[in-house]
Design a protein around this motif. Structure first.
Motif, mmCIF file in Angstrom:
data_model
loop_
_atom_site.group_PDB
_atom_site.id
_atom_site.type_symbol
_atom_site.label_atom_id
_atom_site.label_comp_id
_atom_site.label_asym_id
_atom_site.label_seq_id
_atom_site.Cartn_x
_atom_site.Cartn_y
_atom_site.Cartn_z
ATOM 1 N N SER A 157 0.835 -1.209 0.000
ATOM 2 C CA SER A 157 0.000 0.000 0.000
ATOM 3 C C SER A 157 0.865 1.253 0.000
ATOM 4 C CB SER A 157 -0.935 -0.011 1.220
ATOM 5 O OG SER A 157 -1.863 -1.068 1.129
ATOM 6 N N MET A 158 1.963 1.209 -0.741
ATOM 7 C CA MET A 158 2.906 2.329 -0.747
ATOM 8 C C MET A 158 2.520 3.429 -1.716
ATOM 9 S SD MET A 158 6.655 0.711 0.064
ATOM 10 C CE MET A 158 6.725 -0.576 -1.176
ATOM 11 N N GLY A 159 1.258 3.459 -2.144
ATOM 12 C CA GLY A 159 0.761 4.600 -2.903
ATOM 13 C C GLY A 159 1.183 4.603 -4.350
ATOM 14 N N ILE A 160 1.675 5.755 -4.821
ATOM 15 C CA ILE A 160 1.924 5.988 -6.236
ATOM 16 C C ILE A 160 3.417 6.127 -6.493
ATOM 17 C CG2 ILE A 160 1.424 7.518 -8.180
ATOM 18 C CD1 ILE A 160 -1.064 8.415 -6.575
ATOM 19 N N GLU A 161 3.878 5.532 -7.593
ATOM 20 C CA GLU A 161 5.267 5.705 -8.029
ATOM 21 C C GLU A 161 5.306 6.851 -9.032
ATOM 22 O OE1 GLU A 161 8.575 6.129 -8.042
ATOM 23 O OE2 GLU A 161 8.562 4.055 -7.270
ATOM 24 N N TYR A 162 5.877 7.977 -8.627
ATOM 25 C CA TYR A 162 5.929 9.155 -9.500
ATOM 26 C C TYR A 162 7.222 9.245 -10.308
ATOM 27 C CZ TYR A 162 1.801 11.089 -7.198
ATOM 28 O OH TYR A 162 0.520 11.289 -6.735
ATOM 29 N N ASP A 163 8.254 8.535 -9.869
ATOM 30 C CA ASP A 163 9.547 8.615 -10.555
ATOM 31 C C ASP A 163 9.520 7.709 -11.786
ATOM 32 O OD1 ASP A 163 12.168 8.656 -11.387
ATOM 33 O OD2 ASP A 163 13.025 8.432 -9.379
ATOM 34 N N TRP A 164 9.429 8.300 -12.957
ATOM 35 C CA TRP A 164 9.334 7.526 -14.190
ATOM 36 C C TRP A 164 10.578 6.672 -14.428
ATOM 37 C CZ3 TRP A 164 6.403 9.312 -19.093
ATOM 38 C CH2 TRP A 164 5.092 9.679 -18.745
ATOM 39 N N ARG A 165 11.710 7.030 -13.852
ATOM 40 C CA ARG A 165 12.935 6.257 -14.042
ATOM 41 C C ARG A 165 12.837 4.892 -13.358
ATOM 42 N NH1 ARG A 165 17.021 10.447 -11.508
ATOM 43 N NH2 ARG A 165 15.448 10.087 -9.879
ATOM 44 N N ARG A 166 11.897 4.751 -12.442
ATOM 45 C CA ARG A 166 11.753 3.503 -11.695
ATOM 46 C C ARG A 166 10.558 2.677 -12.164
ATOM 47 N NH1 ARG A 166 12.217 5.609 -5.530
ATOM 48 N NH2 ARG A 166 12.504 3.390 -5.090
ATOM 49 N N VAL A 167 9.861 3.168 -13.176
ATOM 50 C CA VAL A 167 8.686 2.468 -13.684
ATOM 51 C C VAL A 167 9.089 1.568 -14.849
ATOM 52 C CG1 VAL A 167 6.441 2.747 -14.796
ATOM 53 C CG2 VAL A 167 7.109 4.284 -12.937
ATOM 54 N N ASP A 168 8.843 0.272 -14.699
ATOM 55 C CA ASP A 168 9.232 -0.686 -15.731
ATOM 56 C C ASP A 168 8.063 -0.914 -16.690
ATOM 57 O OD1 ASP A 168 10.639 -2.485 -17.183
ATOM 58 O OD2 ASP A 168 10.521 -4.118 -15.729
ATOM 59 N N ARG A 169 7.766 0.122 -17.481
ATOM 60 C CA ARG A 169 6.722 0.039 -18.498
ATOM 61 C C ARG A 169 7.310 0.543 -19.821
ATOM 62 N NH1 ARG A 169 1.532 0.169 -15.865
ATOM 63 N NH2 ARG A 169 0.520 0.443 -17.894
ATOM 64 N N PRO A 170 6.840 0.010 -20.960
ATOM 65 C CA PRO A 170 7.490 0.341 -22.244
ATOM 66 C C PRO A 170 7.525 1.826 -22.568
ATOM 67 C CG PRO A 170 6.041 -1.559 -22.501
ATOM 68 C CD PRO A 170 5.795 -1.024 -21.121
ATOM 69 N N LEU A 171 6.408 2.542 -22.399
ATOM 70 C CA LEU A 171 6.390 3.937 -22.832
ATOM 71 C C LEU A 171 7.307 4.832 -22.001
ATOM 72 C CD1 LEU A 171 5.332 6.029 -24.797
ATOM 73 C CD2 LEU A 171 3.386 6.413 -23.257
ATOM 74 N N PRO A 172 7.237 4.819 -20.665
ATOM 75 C CA PRO A 172 8.185 5.645 -19.916
ATOM 76 C C PRO A 172 9.640 5.322 -20.241
ATOM 77 C CG PRO A 172 6.425 4.903 -18.469
ATOM 78 C CD PRO A 172 6.256 4.168 -19.763
ATOM 79 N N ARG A 173 9.958 4.034 -20.377
ATOM 80 C CA ARG A 173 11.339 3.651 -20.716
ATOM 81 C C ARG A 173 11.742 4.237 -22.063
ATOM 82 N NH1 ARG A 173 10.001 -1.836 -19.487
ATOM 83 N NH2 ARG A 173 10.396 -2.311 -21.695
ATOM 84 N N SER A 174 10.842 4.129 -23.053
ATOM 85 C CA SER A 174 11.153 4.614 -24.394
ATOM 86 C C SER A 174 11.337 6.125 -24.423
ATOM 87 C CB SER A 174 10.046 4.199 -25.359
ATOM 88 O OG SER A 174 10.201 4.815 -26.620
ATOM 89 N N LEU A 175 10.419 6.844 -23.793
ATOM 90 C CA LEU A 175 10.492 8.306 -23.807
ATOM 91 C C LEU A 175 11.766 8.818 -23.140
ATOM 92 C CD1 LEU A 175 6.769 9.140 -22.950
ATOM 93 C CD2 LEU A 175 7.922 9.530 -25.132
ATOM 94 N N LEU A 176 12.141 8.196 -22.028
ATOM 95 C CA LEU A 176 13.364 8.609 -21.336
ATOM 96 C C LEU A 176 14.597 8.233 -22.158
ATOM 97 C CD1 LEU A 176 12.359 7.601 -17.701
ATOM 98 C CD2 LEU A 176 12.903 9.923 -18.463
ATOM 99 N N ALA A 177 14.600 7.037 -22.745
ATOM 100 C CA ALA A 177 15.754 6.593 -23.521
ATOM 101 C C ALA A 177 15.967 7.457 -24.758
ATOM 102 C CB ALA A 177 15.581 5.127 -23.925
ATOM 103 N N ARG A 178 14.882 7.900 -25.388
ATOM 104 C CA ARG A 178 14.988 8.740 -26.586
ATOM 105 C C ARG A 178 15.282 10.207 -26.245
ATOM 106 N NH1 ARG A 178 13.254 6.211 -31.183
ATOM 107 N NH2 ARG A 178 11.930 4.361 -30.947
ATOM 108 N N GLY A 179 15.225 10.540 -24.970
ATOM 109 C CA GLY A 179 15.451 11.930 -24.580
ATOM 110 C C GLY A 179 14.287 12.834 -24.905
ATOM 111 N N LEU A 180 13.101 12.245 -25.143
ATOM 112 C CA LEU A 180 11.925 13.061 -25.455
ATOM 113 C C LEU A 180 11.320 13.679 -24.204
ATOM 114 C CD1 LEU A 180 10.218 10.781 -28.127
ATOM 115 C CD2 LEU A 180 11.598 12.840 -28.491
ATOM 116 N N VAL A 181 11.632 13.123 -23.053
ATOM 117 C CA VAL A 181 11.196 13.698 -21.788
ATOM 118 C C VAL A 181 12.376 13.690 -20.835
ATOM 119 C CG1 VAL A 181 8.822 12.864 -22.095
ATOM 120 C CG2 VAL A 181 10.438 11.525 -20.724
#
Length: 474
Positions: free
Chosen positions: A388-412
Motif C-alpha cells: 500500500s505504498m501509494g503511487i510511483e511518480y519517478d518515471w525512471r523507476r517504472v518498468d513500463r514500455p512507454l516511460p522507458r522509451s520516452l526517457l531513452a529517446r530523450g523526449l522527456v
C-alpha cells in the motif's frame, strides 16, 4: 464511441492523440469536444471503458471517493455538477445504500465505481456536443509502447500492432500505483504481494491469518475495506516510515483565505508557521482546524512552482508526511473501520523503514524492516503481504514500455525532484535538453513535479480545460 477498424489508420492523421483514457484522458477528450471547430480525437487506453483508469475501475461499493460530492466535480465551471448528477442517479435507484448515510447529497462519498459511471456519462454528453460541429472521439483499446517525434507531429506504436500518426499527442497516463506497477530494480515485492483492491484473492486467505501491510496512507484504508469485505478477521500489522494515518474528512465551515491576504508567505517554513497560527486561531474560536487547512490547497501550485529546489526538498523531507496525512483524508466509512480495528486490537500501526521481502515459504511471507529507534533489521512474517505504498511518480523507476522509451529517446526528462516529467506551464513536455515540444504535451499525475498537487479531480479538470483551449487554437 467505438473501436476503430485498423484500416482507418495508415493514411490518416489524427488531430489529437490522447495516451491514456483514465479520468485525465477522458476529461481532456470531453473538453476538446466542447471546443469550436472540427477535430478527430483518438484515445489509446487498454481498459475496455474510458474515464475509469486505475482509480475508478473499483467494483466494491466500500471503495469510495476520499472527497465528498461537492468537491469532486469534473466540470470546472460547475462545482455542483457531481452533486446534481448524483441526485438524478440516486432517484433512478442506482445507489440505494446512499440513504444509510443520512446526509445531504453534496456531503456523500460515492463509490469509486459509481464515479467512473459519472465520468463516462460526461464524456458521452460531450461527444454529442462535439458531433454537432463534426468532432469525433475514438477509443483504441491498446497500450502505447513507443513514441517518436517528427517534423509533422508524432508517430506512436501500440502493443496491438497499430501505428498512429497525430499532429499532437498528450501524455495522460495517470497514476502508476506501486501495487500494480513493475518497478525497475525491485526486490520481488510485487510478486509477493496481494493487490489492495482484489477482494476475490483475499477470500482465499486464512480468515484468522496475520496480514502485513506496507504503507499507511489511503491505499491502506482501501486494503482494510477489501479485507473486511473478504471476511478476514485476523490481526493486521501496518508498517510505514512515519506511522502516520490519514485524517478523516469532515465538513468544516468556511474560513478566510489567509494566504491570499499575505502574499509574503513563500517558503515551506513560512507556510507551516502561518498554517499553525491559523489552526490555533480556529481551535480557540471553536472551529474545526480543517477549515483553515482547506483554504491552502488553491495556493499549492503557485507556492510549489515559485519555490527553489532547496525549498522543495525541504518540504518533501520534513513536511510531506504530515501534508499527506492532513490533506489526503479518508472518507468517514473507511476511517470508522480503521478506528474500530484499532479499538478491537486487531490492527497495529508501527513506524519502520522498509528493507525488503524474503522468499515466500509455504503459506507465509517474510519481510525485513528496521523499526524506528532500532539499528538492527527485524524479520516479520505473515499469511499475506499487501503493498500500500501509494503511487510511483519517478518515471525512471517504472518498468513500463512507454516511460522507458520516452526517457531513452530523450523526449522527456524527469520533473523537479524526479517527480513525473518536466513541462512548461502550458503543459508542453521538455526534452532532455530542456526544449519545449510543439507537439507533445502532458497533464495530470505526470506533472506532479510541476505543481505538486496534480492528481485530484478538481486539479486535473482545470488542467484539461486549459490544455484543450491551447490545443484547439493550434
Amino acid at each position: 464511441m467505438h473501436e476503430p477498424h485498423a484500416a482507418t489508420y495508415p493514411n490518416t492523421v489524427i488531430d489529437v492523440l490522447i495516451i491514456g483514457g483514465g479520468l485525465s484522458g477522458a476529461m481532456l477528450a470531453a473538453q476538446l469536444l466542447r471546443q469550436p471547430g472540427q477535430r478527430r480525437i483518438v484515445v489509446v487506453e487498454p481498459r475496455p471503458e474510458l474515464g475509469r483508469g486505475e482509480a475508478y475501475s473499483a467494483t466494491e461499493p466500500g471503495h469510495t471517493l476520499n472527497g465528498n460530492a461537492a468537491r469532486m466535480s469534473v466540470d470546472p465551471d460547475n462545482p455542483d455538477d457531481l452533486t446534481q448528477w448524483l441526485a438524478q442517479s440516486i432517484q433512478a435507484g442506482s445507489w440505494p445504500e446512499s440513504a444509510e448515510q443520512q446526509v445531504p447529497i453534496a456531503e456523500l462519498f460515492p463509490p469509486r465505481g459509481l464515479f467512473g459511471c459519472y465520468a463516462r456519462q460526461r464524456l458521452a454528453d460531450a461527444e454529442v456536443m462535439g458531433g454537432r460541429s463534426g468532432s469525433t472521439v475514438e477509443h483504441l483499446c491498446s497500450e502505447v509502447d513507443d513514441l517518436q517525434v517528427g517534423s509533422e507531429g508524432v508517430v506512436v506504436q501500440c502493443a496491438n500492432g497499430h501505428q498512429l500518426r497525430a499532429k499532437r499527442a498528450v501524455l495522460a497516463t495517470g497514476m502508476f500505483t506501486a501495487a500494480r506497477t513493475p518497478r525497475l530494480g525491485a526486490d520481488g515485492l510485487r510478486q509477493a504481494t496481494l493487490d489492495p483492491w482484489d477482494v476475490s484473492a483475499m477470500r482465499g486467505l486464512d480468515p484468522q491469518g496475520r496480514v502485513l501491510i506496507i504503507g499507511s496512507g489511503l491505499t491502506m484504508i482501501d486494503a482494510l475495506v477489501s479485507l473486511q469485505q473478504a471476511g478476514h478477521r485476523g490481526p493486521i500489522d501496518v508498517f510505514s516510515r512515519h506511522g502516520l494515518l490519514p485524517h478523516v474528512r469532515r465538513q468544516p465551515p468556511s474560513w478566510v483565505d489567509f494566504l491570499a491576504a499575505d502574499p509574503g508567505v513563500r517558503s515551506p517554513r513560512q507556510l507551516l508557521r502561518s498554517v499553525r497560527a491559523q489552526c490555533r486561531l480556529a481551535i480557540a474560536q471553536g472551529v474545526d482546524c480543517q477549515a483553515p487547512l482547506d483554504t491552502v490547497r488553491v495556493h499549492i501550485a503557485r507556492l510549489w512552482s515559485q519555490a527553489s529546489d532547496r525549498e522543495r526538498r525541504q518540504f518533501v523531507r520534513h513536511v510531506r508526511p504530515w501534508w499527506e496525512s492532513h490533506h489526503h483524508r479518508s472518507a468517514p466509512p473507511g476511517a470508522a473501520l480503521l478506528q474500530r480495528l484499532l479499538e478491537e486490537g486487531r490492527l497495529r500501526i508501527r513506524a519502520a523503514s522498509w528493507q525488503g521481502v524474503d522468499a515466500v515459504e509455504g503459506n507465509e511471507v517474510g519481510i525485513r524492516l528496521r523499526l524506528r529507534g532500532q539499528q538492527a533489521t527485524t524479520r516479520v512474517t505473515g499469511a499475506a503481504l499487501i503493498n500500500s505504498m501509494g503511487i510511483e511518480y519517478d518515471w525512471r523507476r517504472v518498468d513500463r514500455p512507454l516511460p522507458r522509451s520516452l526517457l531513452a529517446r530523450g523526449l522527456v526528462q524527469p520533473g523537479p525532484l524526479a517527480l513525473g516529467i518536466a513541462a512548461n506551464p502550458a503543459g508542453a513536455v521538455l526534452d532532455a535538453q530542456g526544449r519545449a515540444s510543439e507537439c507533445l504535451f502532458a497533464m495530470g499525475p505526470p506533472l506532479r513535479g510541476m505543481w505538486w498537487e496534480s492528481t485530484a479531480v478538481t486539479d486535473v479538470a482545470l488542467q484539461a480545460k486549459a490544455l484543450a483551449q491551447l490545443l484547439a487554437r493550434g
